[in-house]
Write a protein that holds these residues in place. Structure first.
Motif, PDB file in Angstrom:
ATOM      1  N   SER A 114       0.830  -1.205   0.000  1.00 16.69           N
ATOM      2  CA  SER A 114       0.000   0.000   0.000  1.00 16.69           C
ATOM      3  C   SER A 114       0.864   1.254   0.000  1.00 16.69           C
ATOM      4  N   ALA A 115       2.005   1.212   0.671  1.00 14.79           N
ATOM      5  CA  ALA A 115       2.925   2.358   0.642  1.00 14.79           C
ATOM      6  C   ALA A 115       3.450   2.579  -0.771  1.00 14.79           C
ATOM      7  N   THR A 117       0.520   3.742  -3.123  1.00  6.77           N
ATOM      8  CA  THR A 117       0.126   5.109  -2.772  1.00  6.77           C
ATOM      9  C   THR A 117       1.178   6.101  -3.251  1.00  6.77           C
ATOM     10  N   ASN A 149       1.001   6.406  -7.081  1.00  5.82           N
ATOM     11  CA  ASN A 149      -0.195   7.096  -7.564  1.00  5.82           C
ATOM     12  C   ASN A 149      -0.269   8.564  -7.175  1.00  5.82           C
ATOM     13  N   THR A 150       0.240   8.908  -6.003  1.00  2.00           N
ATOM     14  CA  THR A 150       0.024  10.277  -5.511  1.00  2.00           C
ATOM     15  C   THR A 150       1.300  10.999  -5.111  1.00  2.00           C
ATOM     16  N   PHE A 198       0.307  12.214   2.515  1.00  2.85           N
ATOM     17  CA  PHE A 198       0.706  10.832   2.230  1.00  2.85           C
ATOM     18  C   PHE A 198       0.415   9.863   3.374  1.00  2.85           C
ATOM     19  N   ARG A 213      -3.306   8.940   3.446  1.00  4.45           N
ATOM     20  CA  ARG A 213      -3.687   8.129   2.278  1.00  4.45           C
ATOM     21  C   ARG A 213      -3.127   6.720   2.393  1.00  4.45           C
ATOM     22  N   TRP A 214      -1.891   6.618   2.863  1.00  5.33           N
ATOM     23  CA  TRP A 214      -1.239   5.320   3.015  1.00  5.33           C
ATOM     24  C   TRP A 214      -1.986   4.465   4.043  1.00  5.33           C
ATOM     25  N   HIS A 237      -5.061   4.720   5.025  1.00  2.29           N
ATOM     26  CA  HIS A 237      -6.370   4.363   4.479  1.00  2.29           C
ATOM     27  C   HIS A 237      -6.234   3.182   3.503  1.00  2.29           C
ATOM     28  N   ALA A 238      -5.248   3.269   2.609  1.00  3.01           N
ATOM     29  CA  ALA A 238      -5.017   2.191   1.643  1.00  3.01           C
ATOM     30  C   ALA A 238      -4.600   0.909   2.358  1.00  3.01           C
TER      31      ALA A 238
END
Length: 79
Positions: A26-27, A30, A33-34, A40, A43-44, A46-47
């Motif tokens: 996921s890191a 993420t 993508n972003t 960060f 988002r990380w 959450h993913a």
């Protein structure tokens, strides 16, 4: 630290493997993508949460099959 009985090997393995793989993958995704910015970490995480919810049951189900396949391919004793 008390050790768990052997029957817990597969679920504990699945817990650790799914957690570590979900965290790392996921890191990476993420980041790809972003990029890295102030948002960060949120988002990380959450993913990671979304990935781990799926990864744990999948690894729990797939780990025994992976162990069996590995035993078929890897010799247990040196010839």
């Amino acid at each position: 630290m008390a050790a768990l009985p052997t029957r817990f090997y597969t679920p504990v393995f699945a817990l650790f493997m799914s957690c570590m793989m979900s965290l790392l993958m996921s890191a990476l995704v993420t980041f790809m993508n972003t990029g890295i910015d102030a948002g960060f970490p949120q988002r990380w995480l959450h993913a990671f949460g979304a990935a781990w919810v799926v990864a744990f049951p999948l690894v729990s189900f797939i780990a025994p099959l992976a162990h069996r396949l590995t035993r078929l391919l890897v010799r247990s004793k040196v010839d």
